[in-house]
Scaffold this active site. Structure first.
Site, PDB file in Angstrom:
ATOM      1  N   HIS A  85     -29.891   4.798 -59.722  1.00  0.00           N
ATOM      2  CA  HIS A  85     -29.832   6.015 -60.540  1.00  0.00           C
ATOM      3  C   HIS A  85     -29.884   5.706 -62.031  1.00  0.00           C
ATOM      4  O   HIS A  85     -30.567   6.403 -62.787  1.00  0.00           O
ATOM      5  CB  HIS A  85     -28.574   6.815 -60.204  1.00  0.00           C
ATOM      6  CG  HIS A  85     -28.522   7.293 -58.784  1.00  0.00           C
ATOM      7  ND1 HIS A  85     -27.394   7.865 -58.238  1.00  0.00           N
ATOM      8  CD2 HIS A  85     -29.458   7.272 -57.802  1.00  0.00           C
ATOM      9  CE1 HIS A  85     -27.644   8.175 -56.973  1.00  0.00           C
ATOM     10  NE2 HIS A  85     -28.885   7.814 -56.684  1.00  0.00           N
ATOM     11  N   HIS A 244     -34.537  14.018 -54.947  1.00  0.00           N
ATOM     12  CA  HIS A 244     -33.653  12.866 -55.087  1.00  0.00           C
ATOM     13  C   HIS A 244     -34.313  11.601 -54.547  1.00  0.00           C
ATOM     14  O   HIS A 244     -34.156  10.517 -55.117  1.00  0.00           O
ATOM     15  CB  HIS A 244     -32.316  13.077 -54.388  1.00  0.00           C
ATOM     16  CG  HIS A 244     -31.383  11.931 -54.625  1.00  0.00           C
ATOM     17  ND1 HIS A 244     -30.678  11.782 -55.794  1.00  0.00           N
ATOM     18  CD2 HIS A 244     -31.105  10.823 -53.872  1.00  0.00           C
ATOM     19  CE1 HIS A 244     -29.989  10.651 -55.758  1.00  0.00           C
ATOM     20  NE2 HIS A 244     -30.230  10.057 -54.598  1.00  0.00           N
ATOM     21  N   ASP A 248     -34.863   8.160 -56.564  1.00  0.00           N
ATOM     22  CA  ASP A 248     -34.553   6.830 -56.055  1.00  0.00           C
ATOM     23  C   ASP A 248     -35.763   5.903 -56.166  1.00  0.00           C
ATOM     24  O   ASP A 248     -35.629   4.725 -56.524  1.00  0.00           O
ATOM     25  CB  ASP A 248     -34.110   6.903 -54.600  1.00  0.00           C
ATOM     26  CG  ASP A 248     -32.656   7.317 -54.426  1.00  0.00           C
ATOM     27  OD1 ASP A 248     -31.904   7.283 -55.418  1.00  0.00           O
ATOM     28  OD2 ASP A 248     -32.278   7.669 -53.294  1.00  0.00           O
ATOM     29  N   HIS A 271     -34.902   3.105 -49.948  1.00  0.00           N
ATOM     30  CA  HIS A 271     -34.733   1.906 -50.765  1.00  0.00           C
ATOM     31  C   HIS A 271     -35.443   0.693 -50.171  1.00  0.00           C
ATOM     32  O   HIS A 271     -36.099  -0.069 -50.889  1.00  0.00           O
ATOM     33  CB  HIS A 271     -33.247   1.595 -50.924  1.00  0.00           C
ATOM     34  CG  HIS A 271     -32.480   2.680 -51.613  1.00  0.00           C
ATOM     35  ND1 HIS A 271     -32.812   3.140 -52.871  1.00  0.00           N
ATOM     36  CD2 HIS A 271     -31.398   3.403 -51.219  1.00  0.00           C
ATOM     37  CE1 HIS A 271     -31.968   4.090 -53.220  1.00  0.00           C
ATOM     38  NE2 HIS A 271     -31.114   4.276 -52.235  1.00  0.00           N
TER      39      HIS A 271
END
Length: 318
Positions: A85, A244, A248, A271
């Site tokens: 973030h 979001h 990321d 991720h």
């Protein structure tokens, strides 16, 4: 259409401190973003109780665990977790050089988004260092697949993200965000999107020592009946979830060690997929080139960038 690219490296004008709690440990943590010289890059400096410190460069080669967040480092005692973030805010604002001093093992989760990091950096101010910035320009498609998930880089005259997700709940379903990345676009469309999770997973995560700092103050929580538990609801109608995931992706790809020129696309990513795709790109020297501008203007177009012979430039290296 191409987007404007900055010509010169930057840093913060003055130190700025941000305090909060780690989303996984639940422990309080403070970080300070400090000015750094041109060529420093982004460095996380974890301070230990005995007065020593661990320095971790924010580059792909230093990425360890990516199961629930992005971790820099390979041992719990010498790593920094949940960097995505703050890295997204750093990347989106075009901040090249900064030393992030932290007194804990993970970044503070704040409200679960990048918004407070954006505000802190803008409060400190950003200064031009007068040294040319180098970019990584994608030259050919590079793709990583795992099961039904995939992610890829493609050549593009600018910096663009196209992120698509699919979850087996009618609240999310299949969602997509796509757009050219600029500081303004990030602030308007992505930076306030919060991390999210399912109530059904909470006990399993707690038992594993994870999400101990997660709450309705920093996460969108989805109930077993497919509704949002948070009293205030969503910040973006319907699609805060994919926004979001795009946030990321911006933070994870910031670990290239340089801004990139190209298109990043993903489907059912996260991720791990972001990290694998980035490593695939950087491990193939024919897939990219290092470029900089020769135009002494505040911003330039990607097509005005020129390749340079820079064998010493390996932003993914330690």
């Amino acid at each position: 259409m191409a987007i404007g690219l900055l010509s010169f490296q930057t840093t913060v004008a003055e130190p700025v401190t941000i305090s909060g709690a780690g989303v996984h440990s639940g422990k309080p943590v403070s970080i300070t973003l400090n000015p750094a010289e041109a060529g420093t890059g982004v460095i996380f400096q974890r301070m230990h109780a005995d007065g020593t410190s661990t320095e971790l460069k924010a580059v792909s080669s230093q990425v360890g665990n990516t199961d629930f967040c992005t971790v820099l480092g390979f041992s719990p005692a010498h790593s920094v977790a949940t960097v995505e973030h703050v890295m997204a805010a750093i990347y989106a604002l075009g901040l090249d050089n900064v030393v992030i001093e932290c007194d804990g093992a993970e970044m503070p989760i704040m409200d679960g988004s990048s918004r407070m990091f954006i505000e802190a950096i803008e409060e400190a101010g950003i200064v031009n260092l007068g040294v040319k910035r180098r970019y990584i320009r994608v030259l050919k498609p590079v793709r990583y697949e795992e099961g039904q998930s995939w992610s890829e880089f493609l050549p593009y005259d600018g910096t663009r993200f196209e992120v698509e997700i699919e979850f087996d709940t009618p609240l999310i379903g299949r969602q997509k965000w796509e757009g050219n990345l600029t500081a303004q676009t990030f602030k308007d469309e992505l930076c306030a999107a919060r991390t999210f999770g399912f109530m059904r997973d909470v006990e399993r995560l707690w038992a594993a020592g994870l999400a101990l700092g997660s709450s309705l103050e920093n996460s969108v929580v989805i109930s077993d009946d497919h509704t949002v538990i948070n009293p205030e609801g969503l910040r973006y109608p319907v699609d805060e979830f994919v926004r979001h995931k795009t946030l990321d992706a911006v933070g994870d790809l910031a670990l290239a060690g340089a801004q990139f020129i190209g298109l990043y696309r993903s489907y059912r990513g996260g991720h791990k997929m972001n990290a694998k795709a980035l490593k695939a790109l950087l491990s193939d020297p024919t897939a990219y080139e290092v470029v900089e501008t020769q135009v002494p203007a505040p911003t330039v177009r990607a097509r005005e960038m020129v390749a340079i012979n820079a064998p010493e430039f390996a932003p993914w290296s330690a």
